[in-house]
Design a protein around this motif. Structure first.
Motif, PDB file in Angstrom:
ATOM      1  N   GLU A   1       0.813  -1.214   0.000  1.00 54.07           N
ATOM      2  CA  GLU A   1       0.000   0.000   0.000  1.00 54.07           C
ATOM      3  C   GLU A   1       0.850   1.269   0.000  1.00 54.07           C
ATOM      4  O   GLU A   1       0.308   2.368  -0.149  1.00 54.07           O
ATOM      5  N   PHE A   2       2.152   1.143   0.186  1.00 53.17           N
ATOM      6  CA  PHE A   2       3.029   2.311   0.149  1.00 53.17           C
ATOM      7  C   PHE A   2       3.392   2.642  -1.291  1.00 53.17           C
ATOM      8  O   PHE A   2       3.475   1.765  -2.156  1.00 53.17           O
ATOM      9  N   ASP A   3       3.657   3.927  -1.531  1.00 54.36           N
ATOM     10  CA  ASP A   3       4.101   4.358  -2.850  1.00 54.36           C
ATOM     11  C   ASP A   3       5.587   4.109  -3.047  1.00 54.36           C
ATOM     12  O   ASP A   3       6.036   3.821  -4.156  1.00 54.36           O
ATOM     13  N   ARG A   4       6.366   4.230  -1.956  1.00 57.14           N
ATOM     14  CA  ARG A   4       7.801   3.954  -2.002  1.00 57.14           C
ATOM     15  C   ARG A   4       8.240   3.319  -0.681  1.00 57.14           C
ATOM     16  O   ARG A   4       7.777   3.719   0.384  1.00 57.14           O
ATOM     17  N   ILE A   5       9.164   2.362  -0.794  1.00 62.03           N
ATOM     18  CA  ILE A   5       9.763   1.734   0.382  1.00 62.03           C
ATOM     19  C   ILE A   5      11.270   1.860   0.245  1.00 62.03           C
ATOM     20  O   ILE A   5      11.869   1.276  -0.665  1.00 62.03           O
ATOM     21  N   TYR A   6      11.881   2.636   1.127  1.00 64.05           N
ATOM     22  CA  TYR A   6      13.328   2.811   1.126  1.00 64.05           C
ATOM     23  C   TYR A   6      13.936   1.840   2.134  1.00 64.05           C
ATOM     24  O   TYR A   6      13.616   1.903   3.327  1.00 64.05           O
ATOM     25  N   THR A   7      14.804   0.953   1.649  1.00 65.17           N
ATOM     26  CA  THR A   7      15.331  -0.101   2.506  1.00 65.17           C
ATOM     27  C   THR A   7      16.657  -0.611   1.966  1.00 65.17           C
ATOM     28  O   THR A   7      17.023  -0.328   0.815  1.00 65.17           O
ATOM     29  N   ASN A   8      17.372  -1.354   2.790  1.00 65.12           N
ATOM     30  CA  ASN A   8      18.548  -2.103   2.329  1.00 65.12           C
ATOM     31  C   ASN A   8      18.261  -3.594   2.316  1.00 65.12           C
ATOM     32  O   ASN A   8      19.165  -4.406   2.152  1.00 65.12           O
ATOM     33  N   LYS A   9      16.993  -3.960   2.449  1.00 73.42           N
ATOM     34  CA  LYS A   9      16.577  -5.358   2.407  1.00 73.42           C
ATOM     35  C   LYS A   9      16.503  -5.821   0.960  1.00 73.42           C
ATOM     36  O   LYS A   9      15.792  -5.224   0.135  1.00 73.42           O
ATOM     37  N   THR A  10      17.199  -6.904   0.646  1.00 70.38           N
ATOM     38  CA  THR A  10      17.172  -7.465  -0.708  1.00 70.38           C
ATOM     39  C   THR A  10      16.206  -8.637  -0.770  1.00 70.38           C
ATOM     40  O   THR A  10      15.738  -9.139   0.252  1.00 70.38           O
ATOM     41  N   GLY A  11      15.886  -9.074  -1.977  1.00 71.06           N
ATOM     42  CA  GLY A  11      15.046 -10.243  -2.165  1.00 71.06           C
ATOM     43  C   GLY A  11      13.572 -10.011  -1.921  1.00 71.06           C
ATOM     44  O   GLY A  11      12.820 -10.966  -1.703  1.00 71.06           O
ATOM     45  N   LEU A  12      13.129  -8.763  -1.960  1.00 67.06           N
ATOM     46  CA  LEU A  12      11.716  -8.473  -1.766  1.00 67.06           C
ATOM     47  C   LEU A  12      10.935  -8.788  -3.043  1.00 67.06           C
ATOM     48  O   LEU A  12      11.491  -8.738  -4.145  1.00 67.06           O
ATOM     49  N   PRO A  13       9.640  -9.110  -2.918  1.00 68.40           N
ATOM     50  CA  PRO A  13       8.829  -9.382  -4.114  1.00 68.40           C
ATOM     51  C   PRO A  13       8.870  -8.218  -5.094  1.00 68.40           C
ATOM     52  O   PRO A  13       8.878  -7.048  -4.693  1.00 68.40           O
ATOM     53  N   ALA A  14       8.883  -8.540  -6.368  1.00 69.27           N
ATOM     54  CA  ALA A  14       9.036  -7.529  -7.422  1.00 69.27           C
ATOM     55  C   ALA A  14       7.894  -6.527  -7.426  1.00 69.27           C
ATOM     56  O   ALA A  14       8.075  -5.382  -7.859  1.00 69.27           O
TER      57      ALA A  14
END
Length: 246
Positions: A224-237
């Motif tokens: 539901e977010f417009d942008r997610i700023y993270t250093n987490k890799t492997g998130l769903p496309a």
């Protein structure tokens, strides 16, 4: 008391394990067990850790940890995330900024942005942006939480609801396996939801460590977010992730 470098590294290691033995920490840092015990005792005195049989672990808390603890953990990646977010905010924006140390980092990179309107319940954000003569800073009233450096209460919800921002920026306490942003306390989650409900763009800033933590109050699904700023890799496309390299 300011944490030394080894104490900060001990806290980082404790995030990755339920408990660590004193002997193991001494071997890892190549120091005596007495040195580690002194470090651990100071962490325990500040409420940042607790002693267990033969070792140490993070404190067992249902509420959010202190502002100082969160400021000391993952500070370098928080700074990278904050810099990227600040550069993405257009001049002239109206921005709602919620609680948390990563959100505070963002304020440092907004010192030269102009013009800017900031609406916040984060005391540190207001203090930092006082130095930006081109920034209008609107600060909510309510209950001041000293150890969290923020303001909470129903008056905060009313305050945020009286604005409509271009961008709402929030952090969170943890991320669930089903990809929901969570907070530790109901009032924290309510404030984050209010910021998001009154902003045209919803941005989440969340470092990878939040996937290994637990908080019980739901804020919003990541999708539901417009942008997610993270250093987490492997998130769903399908998630709108802006991944920052460590």
């Amino acid at each position: 008391m300011e944490l030394n470098q080894r104490q900060q590294q001990i806290l980082l290691r404790l995030k990755q394990a339920e408990g660590i033995q004193i002997d193991e920490l001494a071997a890892y840092f190549d120091v005596t067990t007495q040195t580690i015990r002194r470090d651990v005792n100071q962490l325990c005195e500040q409420g940042l850790a607790r002693r267990i049989h033969g070792g140490v672990s993070l404190p067992a808390l249902l509420t959010n940890t202190t502002y100082q603890f969160r400021a000391d953990v993952e500070s370098s990646i928080k700074d990278k995330l904050a810099k990227d977010i600040a550069h993405s905010i257009p001049d002239g924006s109206t921005v709602m900024m919620g609680i948390g140390t990563t959100v505070t980092h963002i304020a440092h990179y907004l010192l030269h942005k102009k013009p800017l309107r900031i609406i916040t319940n984060n005391l540190q954000v207001a203090r930092i942006l006082e130095a930006n003569q081109y920034a209008e800073v609107y600060m909510t009233g309510g209950l001041f939480r000293r150890k969290h450096q923020d303001i909470v209460g129903n008056s905060v919800l009313t305050f945020f609801s009286s604005f409509e921002a271009d961008i709402g920026i929030v952090g969170c306490g943890s991320i669930t396996q089903s990809h929901s942003a969570m907070e530790h306390e109901t009032q924290e989650a309510e404030i984050s939801r209010c910021i998001l409900d009154n902003s045209r763009q919803n941005w989440l800033v969340v470092d990878a460590s939040k996937w290994s933590r637990f908080a019980s109050v739901k804020v919003r699904k990541l999708k539901e977010f417009d942008r997610i700023y993270t250093n987490k890799t492997g998130l769903p496309a399908e998630l709108p992730a802006h991944v920052i390299q460590d």
